[in-house]
Design an enzyme around this catalytic site. Sequence first.
Site, mmCIF file in Angstrom:
data_model
loop_
_atom_site.group_PDB
_atom_site.id
_atom_site.type_symbol
_atom_site.label_atom_id
_atom_site.label_comp_id
_atom_site.label_asym_id
_atom_site.label_seq_id
_atom_site.Cartn_x
_atom_site.Cartn_y
_atom_site.Cartn_z
ATOM 1 N N HIS A 31 0.844 -1.201 0.000
ATOM 2 C CA HIS A 31 0.000 0.000 0.000
ATOM 3 C C HIS A 31 0.876 1.245 0.000
ATOM 4 O O HIS A 31 1.342 1.665 1.061
ATOM 5 C CB HIS A 31 -0.881 0.012 1.253
ATOM 6 C CG HIS A 31 -1.810 -1.146 1.352
ATOM 7 N ND1 HIS A 31 -3.144 -1.062 1.037
ATOM 8 C CD2 HIS A 31 -1.592 -2.427 1.725
ATOM 9 C CE1 HIS A 31 -3.717 -2.230 1.212
ATOM 10 N NE2 HIS A 31 -2.796 -3.079 1.635
ATOM 11 N N HIS A 262 -4.303 2.508 -3.443
ATOM 12 C CA HIS A 262 -4.491 1.598 -2.326
ATOM 13 C C HIS A 262 -4.243 0.159 -2.755
ATOM 14 O O HIS A 262 -4.804 -0.276 -3.740
ATOM 15 C CB HIS A 262 -5.958 1.704 -1.895
ATOM 16 C CG HIS A 262 -6.120 1.562 -0.435
ATOM 17 N ND1 HIS A 262 -5.678 0.476 0.241
ATOM 18 C CD2 HIS A 262 -6.649 2.387 0.479
ATOM 19 C CE1 HIS A 262 -5.948 0.639 1.504
ATOM 20 N NE2 HIS A 262 -6.534 1.794 1.678
ATOM 21 N N GLU A 412 -15.577 -5.991 26.009
ATOM 22 C CA GLU A 412 -14.689 -7.157 26.032
ATOM 23 C C GLU A 412 -13.548 -7.025 25.027
ATOM 24 O O GLU A 412 -12.402 -7.373 25.306
ATOM 25 C CB GLU A 412 -15.475 -8.444 25.738
ATOM 26 C CG GLU A 412 -16.532 -8.797 26.773
ATOM 27 C CD GLU A 412 -17.842 -8.048 26.565
ATOM 28 O OE1 GLU A 412 -17.971 -7.308 25.573
ATOM 29 O OE2 GLU A 412 -18.745 -8.204 27.413
ATOM 30 N N HIS A 474 -25.963 -17.607 26.569
ATOM 31 C CA HIS A 474 -24.845 -17.450 27.489
ATOM 32 C C HIS A 474 -24.037 -18.740 27.682
ATOM 33 O O HIS A 474 -23.034 -18.731 28.386
ATOM 34 C CB HIS A 474 -25.350 -16.963 28.852
ATOM 35 C CG HIS A 474 -25.669 -15.499 28.868
ATOM 36 N ND1 HIS A 474 -26.456 -14.907 27.902
ATOM 37 C CD2 HIS A 474 -25.288 -14.503 29.710
ATOM 38 C CE1 HIS A 474 -26.560 -13.609 28.157
ATOM 39 N NE2 HIS A 474 -25.857 -13.343 29.245
HETATM 40 C C1 LIG Z 1 -10.466 -5.529 10.405
HETATM 41 C C2 LIG Z 1 -10.013 -5.264 9.012
HETATM 42 N N1 LIG Z 1 -10.905 -5.288 8.011
HETATM 43 C C3 LIG Z 1 -10.509 -5.112 6.732
HETATM 44 C C4 LIG Z 1 -9.197 -4.914 6.437
HETATM 45 C C5 LIG Z 1 -8.746 -4.768 4.981
HETATM 46 N N2 LIG Z 1 -8.324 -3.368 4.740
HETATM 47 C C6 LIG Z 1 -7.053 -3.019 4.711
HETATM 48 S S1 LIG Z 1 -6.866 -1.366 4.559
HETATM 49 C C7 LIG Z 1 -8.523 -1.126 4.499
HETATM 50 C C8 LIG Z 1 -9.158 0.233 4.441
HETATM 51 C C9 LIG Z 1 -8.237 1.275 4.158
HETATM 52 O O1 LIG Z 1 -8.803 2.509 4.372
HETATM 53 P P1 LIG Z 1 -8.182 3.467 5.433
HETATM 54 O O2 LIG Z 1 -8.219 2.844 6.750
HETATM 55 O O3 LIG Z 1 -8.832 4.787 5.272
HETATM 56 O O4 LIG Z 1 -6.661 3.564 4.999
HETATM 57 P P2 LIG Z 1 -6.069 4.423 3.805
HETATM 58 O O5 LIG Z 1 -7.068 4.420 2.711
HETATM 59 O O6 LIG Z 1 -5.851 5.757 4.342
HETATM 60 O O7 LIG Z 1 -4.806 3.722 3.447
HETATM 61 C C10 LIG Z 1 -9.191 -2.336 4.607
HETATM 62 C C11 LIG Z 1 -10.665 -2.448 4.535
HETATM 63 C C12 LIG Z 1 -8.288 -4.892 7.511
HETATM 64 N N3 LIG Z 1 -6.995 -4.716 7.318
HETATM 65 N N4 LIG Z 1 -8.727 -5.042 8.771
#
Ligand SMILES: Cc1ncc(C[n+]2csc(CCOP(=O)(O)OP(=O)(O)O)c2C)c(N)n1
Length: 667
Positions: A31, A262, A412, A474
């Site tokens: 990325h 991305h 939790e 539960h």
């Molecule tokens: C819990 C989780 N769900 C999905 C992902 C897959 N994933 C990686 S980056 C991203 C989203 C990126 O958006 P952002 O957080 O705004 O980062 P940026 O675009 O600024 O790099 C996702 C959905 C992950 N890493 N963790």
Amino acid sequence: MPPLTRAEHDRMANAIRALAMDAVEKAKSGHPGLPMGAADIATVLFTRVLKLDPADPHWFDRDRFVLSAGHGSMLLYSVLYLAGFASVSIEDIKSFRQLGSRTPGHPEVEMTEGVETTTGPLGQGIATAVGMAIAERHLAAEHSADIVDHHTYVLASDGDLMEGLSQEAIALAGHLKLAKLIVLYDDNHISIDGPTSLSDSVDQVKRFESAGWAACRIDGHDPEAIATAIATAQTSDKPSLIACRTTIAFGAPTKAGSEKSHGSPLGAEEIAGARKNLGWTSPPFVIPDDILAAWRTAGARSRDLRAAWSKRVAALPAEKRAELERRICGEVPADRLAAALAAIKDRLAADPKDRASRAASELALEVLVPAFPELIGGSADLTGSNNTRPKGMSVMTPDEPGGRFIHYGIREHGMAAAMNGMALHGGIIPYSGTFLVFSDYCRPSIRLAALMGQRVVHVMTHDSIGLGEDGPTHQPVEHLAALRAIPHLQVFRPCDAVETAECWALALAAAHRPSVLALSRQNLPQLRDAKTDQNRCAGGAYELLPAESGPARVSLFATGSEVAIAVAARKRLAERGIAARVVSVPCFELFFDAPEETRQAVLGDAPVRVAVEAAIRQGWDAIIGSHGAFVGMTSFGASAPAPDLYRHFGITPERVVEVALSKLQAL
Ligand SMILES: Cc1ncc(C[n+]2csc(CCOP(=O)(O)OP(=O)(O)O)c2C)c(N)n1
């Protein structure tokens, strides 16, 4: 170090951008967008703010920096290399995301010095950082601000703040007034699917403010604005959010500000355009000498602070210093632990009686908590049910950070992540409480604890249908199997008060493994004679009762509350002239780790094997084989008094006898 000129700052930040572009391009994956967008924030942090010494990445009083948006790992690897951490060389940057490299796809704490926690699952980093800030605050109260006095900084993305976990984390941090926690939010309005407006319209500043934080908005590409906002945050009596408006893939000609930056390389043409826009003329992976030198100088600027700290520690009275050093390296002295275990067993020997294993755990904690000041307990609003607060244990509050029990609230997941942060920070062994069924709510953080090899202890009570009337919502059924499926996690299910004490000792002795203690709500008979120095649970399974006469025809394996059922079944089988032995299996993982010879001896050679556990069969075949018989659950539970449920679901001595007899007949 004097503040940088804007031109100097830009060149240093562009070094991060260039390395990120080039490494992702070479790896053909990764990325580039976040590192390029957040390069200005990282440059200000690492050249002007963070108290770190690359020569001693484990310096206990360093500032912690958590890259919560782990997918932007090249940001972290770039600054670690540039600032002079030996753990990341230019060769490591070139082997980004390759097998065995110290620059894996997402930062992994045990792989790369300078990485404070493993991140990648969004939301975990910010929630872990809350635990680090709790640890700092507690230890400063315990040891004085001369010895512990640092900040925890987080770089969080939109994804981090969208995850529900972040709400638990910021609410807890705001409540505890963790003033030394500073979150820089990379507010770039972009996530993978496109603009965040596709799915989100939260005002993050208002959200954080309502949780008790100081919050502001700044231009995330203006180094002076970043530095000023951080300086203000450092003087706040609340945790701080700095929403830094940035452009993802800053500098890229067509992909800047777009989700196209991305999750994939920019491509040669885009990179060439970015180099031009940024005025970066060096070939891939080459940092001009003057820029590298400026970075290295910046990286080394806290060296004197570290030396002064070491002197202060050296000047401590010998006993205090030894105790501090023990805490820092996480050593649990074997003799102290053995003495504590012996003291607990003495109490049990003096007063043998039926006890729920959750009550037995409280009894153990009555001894362990005073003996080990590093234990920080807690519960997610089930303190009285989990029995995790022994008498006299003080509560941690904003005004009493030295308190040792945390009321986590009904959070939790936030609790489990914060525990990881405390363990990673060092000086603390966190334990917590909730119901076993809610391990699902903690699971992503427990998984990370296992991946990171962190010693956290989850006390999870109400461990089966034995909890009774609360019913199937539960009653855990699949949870033991699901937890046992997590590599490296020790799942303990002790059968009585003696085993409970032994399992606690094993959990504390395992410096690099997390543990779950699955404990009963209902009373259990004391099956073990407390008068033994041996920790019989250490091998994971052992013969509790041999066959009464002659070689065993049946081996009965059980855990927790069902061991007593196996014991009763053994007696009934004996009355019918069938020799049966009982094996208690408090911890699968330790049993599977035991030497082959020991395992075979415990498994025995009785022709029939029966396992009893008020949960699903999954996982048991490794012990009883696919031909073994299993007495347990095949469905969700039900709402009724526990004895009725055991009868209803056929988890009884009679049923065990019946199953064993039919297996014997089929031989
Ligand atoms: C819990 C989780 N769900 C999905 C992902 C897959 N994933 C990686 S980056 C991203 C989203 C990126 O958006 P952002 O957080 O705004 O980062 P940026 O675009 O600024 O790099 C996702 C959905 C992950 N890493 N963790």
